[in-house]
Design an enzyme around this catalytic site. Structure first.
Site, short mmCIF file in Angstrom:
data_model
loop_
_atom_site.label_atom_id
_atom_site.label_comp_id
_atom_site.label_asym_id
_atom_site.label_seq_id
_atom_site.Cartn_x
_atom_site.Cartn_y
_atom_site.Cartn_z
N CYS A 184 5.37 4.22 9.05
CA CYS A 184 6.13 3.69 7.97
C CYS A 184 7.48 4.18 7.98
O CYS A 184 8.39 3.24 7.85
CB CYS A 184 5.27 3.75 6.75
SG CYS A 184 3.94 2.70 6.63
N GLU A 224 0.86 -1.15 0.08
CA GLU A 224 -0.10 0.13 -0.10
C GLU A 224 0.76 1.27 0.09
O GLU A 224 1.77 1.43 0.81
CB GLU A 224 -1.03 -0.23 1.35
CG GLU A 224 -2.05 0.89 1.28
CD GLU A 224 -2.79 1.14 -0.05
OE1 GLU A 224 -3.42 0.25 -0.21
OE2 GLU A 224 -2.34 1.84 -1.03
N LYS A 269 8.41 -1.18 -2.07
CA LYS A 269 7.74 -0.46 -0.97
C LYS A 269 8.98 0.32 0.01
O LYS A 269 8.74 1.31 0.39
CB LYS A 269 6.86 -1.11 -0.25
CG LYS A 269 6.12 -0.85 1.13
CD LYS A 269 5.10 0.25 0.80
CE LYS A 269 4.68 0.68 2.35
NZ LYS A 269 3.26 0.88 2.64
#
Ligand code: UDX
Ligand code: ADP
Length: 468
Positions: A282, A171, A226
């Site tokens: 993150c 994501e 990512k």
């Protein structure tokens, strides 16, 4: 493995958090023929997702409650019935939390995959027929291998009816703009080797995302992309914060510098806002994962290179906190300081790794009495983050904080206002009114470039603005 993949009618997501909730809501909105169920072990969270008052949803994101209103109870459901839901699922997203390990092997760097592992085991136990499992949590490279192994090993070899294919589809949404990012992403990534499974997931995304923005890679490229995207973005923030620190003693202005360099199309204008340090779930985690990965493969110099991004970020928070004490005549003991903003950025109620946590803690440890305001973060969350109970401010005791709803009512006798999150409402405060109420000299510390320092200085404030 059985490669027969039927059409996708039922999708489940394990993890009803900041990623799982909004992502599934957008899938439900665009795929009316698919029943989407978001699962969590946390009953309170599921109750909140099901609450009648849409202001009580556990995740605050602009545009989210409108989609939940439109889809919930039709093709979007929130449930704790994990076993019952997985039995019927054609596709399962794993979107559970993966915090940095606090103990054991890799502590302080590696991600704790215990919830990913637990989810894979649950899927392997309850899934029926062929199930496509999509890894969506932020994970270290090769996590999909772990999921694959658990699923394959736990399958009954004779039970050809229970088979799996594993995809990675990280994501890239940013909190605060999650719905916008999900509705029109720069790209989505699907990593894997089972072409039929890739096609099925791709079909879902294609309901609203142009085909040329759906990229296919192998599993590890997808996972590493990512980590790399987040490392590059975090590095940009650290780079601009490093230059902001250099602007302050030299007379350069960070806004002018970032504007000037942003015009260079090779650099680009985004992610050049100086700040009290990046937060969120993150950036730090992914940088540390990258550092761990580099060390594991013997790339010590590369590990140190990325590690420095995180070190400078921690330094920035401490630099600002100690500078506030310094400006307030070297002591904040028993001084009242109004903190504006506790979330790690505007438009979210998430506080994970927020710079406000370390800066507030530092000021409290130095004896300050903080009045903390945030339009979306509640008192319980702040107490949890500061690991202290809300202590009603007592004039004789040093170091404490209280939660405030009304900035003006709380500004009486305050020595300083510190802006730590760039909420819009802080851009339009009545500064004359605040100045009247505050003790003099009245200070404003702006770490997010939300105030006009010339105007504030005209009123009589002493102003410190990051990077100028
Ligand atoms: C990030 C990535 O942007 C997203 O793609 C990924 O899926 C998850 O991690 P998020 O952490 O939600 O998203 O928010 P982001 O907008 O990236 O901001 C992260 C932190 O950097 C915030 O604390 C923000 O205030 C800070 N930041 C961002 C700056 O200090 N300056 C900037 O110019 C941009
Ligand atoms: P993110 O930002 O990655 O979405 P969150 O912490 O907001 O992370 O959400 C992760 C969710 O996953 C939490 O609500 C947590 O309760 C849930 N979760 C963790 N492990 C499991 C599990 N084994 N089964 C179901 N839900 C889980």
């Amino acid at each position: 493995m059985n490669k027969i993949i039927k059409s996708i009618n039922t999708v489940c997501c394990i993890g009803a958090g900041y990623v799982g909730g909004p992502t599934m809501a957008v899938i439900a909105k665009h795929c009316k023929n698919i029943k989407v169920t978001v699962l969590d072990i946390n009953q309170d969270k599921i109750n909140a997702w099901n609450s009648e008052n849409l202001d009580d949803l556990p995740v605050y994101e602009p545009g989210l409650k409108e989609i939940v209103r439109e889809t919930r109870g039709k093709n979007l459901f929130f449930s704790t019935d994990i076993a019952g839901s997985l039995e019927k699922a054609d596709m399962v997203f794993i979107s559970v939390n993966t915090p940095t390990k606090s103990k054991g092997l890799g502590a302080g760097y590696a991600s704790d995959l215990k919830w990913v592992e637990a989810s894979a085991r649950t899927v392997s136990e309850f899934a029926k027929g062929h199930t496509i499992v999509v890894e969506k949590s932020t994970v270290p490279v090769r996590t999909a291998e772990l999921i694959k192994e658990i699923l394959i090993l736990s399958c009954d070899k004779k039970d050809d009816k229970k088979t799996f294919s594993v995809l990675s589809s990280p994501e890239f949404l940013a909190e605060g703009s999650a719905i916008k990012d999900l509705e029109s992403p720069d790209r989505v990534l699907i990593g894997g080797d089972n072409q039929k499974a890739i096609h099925k997931l791709s079909e879902i995304y294609q309901k609203w995302i142009p085909k040329n923005k759906i990229l296919h890679t192998n599993l590890w490229s997808s996972e590493l992309s990512k980590l790399t995207a987040n490392a590059f973005l975090a590095q940009r923030v650290t780079s601009i914060n490093a230059i902001a620190a250099l602007c302050e003693p030299t007379g350069a202005k960070i806004k002018e510098v970032s504007n000037a360099i942003g015009y260079d199309s090779r650099i680009g204008e985004k992610f050049l806002e100086a700040s009290p340090g990046f937060g969120g779930s993150c950036f730090k985690k992914d940088i540390l994962n990258l550092v761990y990965l580099c060390r594991y493969y013997g790339l010590e110099e590369i590990a140190k290179y990325w590690e420095q991004v995180s070190i400078v970020n921690e330094w920035q928070k401490l630099r600002i906190a100690s500078l506030i004490v310094d400006k307030l005549y070297g002591t904040v003991s028993l001084k009242n300081i109004l903190i504006l903003g506790f979330s790690f950025k505007a438009n979210t109620n998430d506080t994970r790794e927020s710079a406000s946590i370390s800066i507030s803690r530092y000021l409290i440890d130095n004896g300050a009495k903080l009045l903390i305001h945030d339009p979306q973060v509640n008192e319980k969350q702040i107490a949890n983050d500061l690991k202290e109970n809300s202590s009603k401010i007592d004039c004789s005791s040093e170091g404490g904080w209280s939660y405030i709803n009304n900035i003006y009512k709380s500004a009486k006798g305050v020595d300083a206002i510190v802006v730590l999150t760039e909420w819009d409402l802080y851009k339009t405060l009545e500064w004359e009114k605040l100045f009247e109420l505050m003790r003099k000299p009245a200070w404003v510390f702006d770490t997010r470039s939300v105030v006009n320092s010339e105007n504030l200085e005209k009123i009589g404030f002493r102003v410190w603005k990051l990077g100028q």
